[in-house]
Design a protein around this motif. Sequence first.
Motif, PDB file in Angstrom:
ATOM      1  N   VAL A  16      47.265  34.629  22.502  1.00  0.00           N
ATOM      2  CA  VAL A  16      47.604  33.324  23.064  1.00  0.00           C
ATOM      3  C   VAL A  16      46.481  32.909  24.013  1.00  0.00           C
ATOM      4  O   VAL A  16      46.041  33.685  24.864  1.00  0.00           O
ATOM      5  CB  VAL A  16      48.960  33.356  23.807  1.00  0.00           C
ATOM      6  N   VAL A  17      45.988  31.695  23.832  1.00  0.00           N
ATOM      7  CA  VAL A  17      44.932  31.149  24.689  1.00  0.00           C
ATOM      8  C   VAL A  17      45.574  30.300  25.780  1.00  0.00           C
ATOM      9  O   VAL A  17      46.412  29.437  25.484  1.00  0.00           O
ATOM     10  CB  VAL A  17      43.933  30.311  23.876  1.00  0.00           C
ATOM     11  N   GLU A  71      48.343  35.701  41.381  1.00  0.00           N
ATOM     12  CA  GLU A  71      49.676  35.327  40.913  1.00  0.00           C
ATOM     13  C   GLU A  71      49.611  34.671  39.540  1.00  0.00           C
ATOM     14  O   GLU A  71      50.499  34.868  38.697  1.00  0.00           O
ATOM     15  CB  GLU A  71      50.336  34.374  41.917  1.00  0.00           C
ATOM     16  N   SER A  72      48.577  33.881  39.288  1.00  0.00           N
ATOM     17  CA  SER A  72      48.480  33.182  37.999  1.00  0.00           C
ATOM     18  C   SER A  72      48.360  34.158  36.844  1.00  0.00           C
ATOM     19  O   SER A  72      48.941  33.932  35.765  1.00  0.00           O
ATOM     20  CB  SER A  72      47.286  32.218  38.009  1.00  0.00           C
ATOM     21  N   ILE A  73      47.625  35.258  37.035  1.00  0.00           N
ATOM     22  CA  ILE A  73      47.493  36.257  35.976  1.00  0.00           C
ATOM     23  C   ILE A  73      48.736  37.130  35.895  1.00  0.00           C
ATOM     24  O   ILE A  73      49.264  37.383  34.801  1.00  0.00           O
ATOM     25  CB  ILE A  73      46.233  37.114  36.203  1.00  0.00           C
ATOM     26  N   LEU A  74      49.233  37.589  37.025  1.00  0.00           N
ATOM     27  CA  LEU A  74      50.396  38.473  37.015  1.00  0.00           C
ATOM     28  C   LEU A  74      51.634  37.776  36.440  1.00  0.00           C
ATOM     29  O   LEU A  74      52.467  38.418  35.783  1.00  0.00           O
ATOM     30  CB  LEU A  74      50.684  38.993  38.425  1.00  0.00           C
ATOM     31  N   LYS A  75      51.753  36.474  36.654  1.00  0.00           N
ATOM     32  CA  LYS A  75      52.891  35.738  36.116  1.00  0.00           C
ATOM     33  C   LYS A  75      52.876  35.752  34.593  1.00  0.00           C
ATOM     34  O   LYS A  75      53.917  35.935  33.936  1.00  0.00           O
ATOM     35  CB  LYS A  75      52.863  34.294  36.636  1.00  0.00           C
ATOM     36  N   VAL A  76      51.689  35.576  34.013  1.00  0.00           N
ATOM     37  CA  VAL A  76      51.572  35.630  32.550  1.00  0.00           C
ATOM     38  C   VAL A  76      51.875  37.035  32.050  1.00  0.00           C
ATOM     39  O   VAL A  76      52.606  37.219  31.067  1.00  0.00           O
ATOM     40  CB  VAL A  76      50.159  35.199  32.100  1.00  0.00           C
ATOM     41  N   LEU A 146      38.895  36.720  30.159  1.00  0.00           N
ATOM     42  CA  LEU A 146      38.871  35.524  30.998  1.00  0.00           C
ATOM     43  C   LEU A 146      37.420  35.063  31.114  1.00  0.00           C
ATOM     44  O   LEU A 146      36.586  35.745  31.707  1.00  0.00           O
ATOM     45  CB  LEU A 146      39.464  35.831  32.376  1.00  0.00           C
ATOM     46  N   ALA A 147      37.116  33.922  30.519  1.00  0.00           N
ATOM     47  CA  ALA A 147      35.731  33.476  30.397  1.00  0.00           C
ATOM     48  C   ALA A 147      35.232  32.754  31.644  1.00  0.00           C
ATOM     49  O   ALA A 147      35.936  31.911  32.203  1.00  0.00           O
ATOM     50  CB  ALA A 147      35.588  32.559  29.188  1.00  0.00           C
ATOM     51  N   ASP A 191      39.131  29.585  30.832  1.00  0.00           N
ATOM     52  CA  ASP A 191      40.148  29.876  29.826  1.00  0.00           C
ATOM     53  C   ASP A 191      40.311  31.382  29.668  1.00  0.00           C
ATOM     54  O   ASP A 191      39.353  32.157  29.833  1.00  0.00           O
ATOM     55  CB  ASP A 191      39.766  29.306  28.462  1.00  0.00           C
ATOM     56  N   ALA A 192      41.506  31.799  29.279  1.00  0.00           N
ATOM     57  CA  ALA A 192      41.774  33.212  29.017  1.00  0.00           C
ATOM     58  C   ALA A 192      42.483  33.360  27.683  1.00  0.00           C
ATOM     59  O   ALA A 192      43.268  32.493  27.281  1.00  0.00           O
ATOM     60  CB  ALA A 192      42.631  33.825  30.123  1.00  0.00           C
ATOM     61  N   VAL A 193      42.209  34.464  26.995  1.00  0.00           N
ATOM     62  CA  VAL A 193      42.966  34.825  25.815  1.00  0.00           C
ATOM     63  C   VAL A 193      43.625  36.171  26.086  1.00  0.00           C
ATOM     64  O   VAL A 193      42.971  37.139  26.447  1.00  0.00           O
ATOM     65  CB  VAL A 193      42.092  34.885  24.539  1.00  0.00           C
TER      66      VAL A 193
END
Length: 285
Positions: A16-17, A71-76, A146-147, A191-193
């Motif tokens: 998922v991107v 928080e933005s990464i840990l939430k995902v 994470l680019a 963006d992250a995948v």
Amino acid sequence: MSSTPHLDALQRDGFVVIRNLLTPAEITHYRTIATEVTTKTRTGGWPHFRTHLLHPEMEHRQSFAKCYFSESILKVVEELVGVSSSADTEPLVMELFNLLVAPETKDFELRWHRDDIAETATAEEELAQLAAKSPGGRQSHAQYNLALCPDASLIVIPGSHRRARTDIERNAKPYEPSLPDQLVVQLQPGDAVFYDSNILHRGVYKGKDEGAEETRLTLHGSLGVKADGDDEKKKVRATAVLQHGVGAWVHRDDAAFGIGERPEKMRANLVAMGTGEGIGYSLKG
């Protein structure tokens, strides 16, 4: 509307991107410090080939930690692995945080693979291992790219995380440039995948001229779920994580991050997995 759109996409496609996970200011900041540590490594100032950004002696370590534990990464991650933190418990385990860069003077490619299922596995073995490693459609860890620069290095075959390889895939050359249904994941800065580690995938990395501006700076992270009371799950994940050397320093007194309680709880969960000595590896080669 689904309450788990990222998980839905991951389970369906194997990846998922997520666009704009970083703000423009964060992109600029992390690109600047990532360039600095890359230059230091290229010129011999950092001895570790796999540049773990959370190492106690890594320059800008605290800044990288703020990204990794954001928080933005840990939430995902929590959505993808199906857990949530509370004041009493921390279900996530700190794992890996590396920097992926362009090779100098020549291109480089990775062969088609799944991260922890051997290419020698039969179709029946593949199906059994895929089911065991993603019970209920969820893995016990989440990993991402994470680019910080435009990145088109990851090539995946959507849906291949839920099935055995086809005859074409099984008989393909290791570096086959084109397989049916393959997709190049296109990321812009910020963006992250997030992707299932056992989707059939490979990497193609375009080289850059020696000393030229960095053309690829991609943060590669993984976070796991604490496997309370399940020794086999602990061992399986330990072979995939601790083989990268993190177990040699994560327990040190100077390994504390100083950015809050949650990172320390996640670090403690990794410490509990051991040092990595004598546990073997998830794959050969």
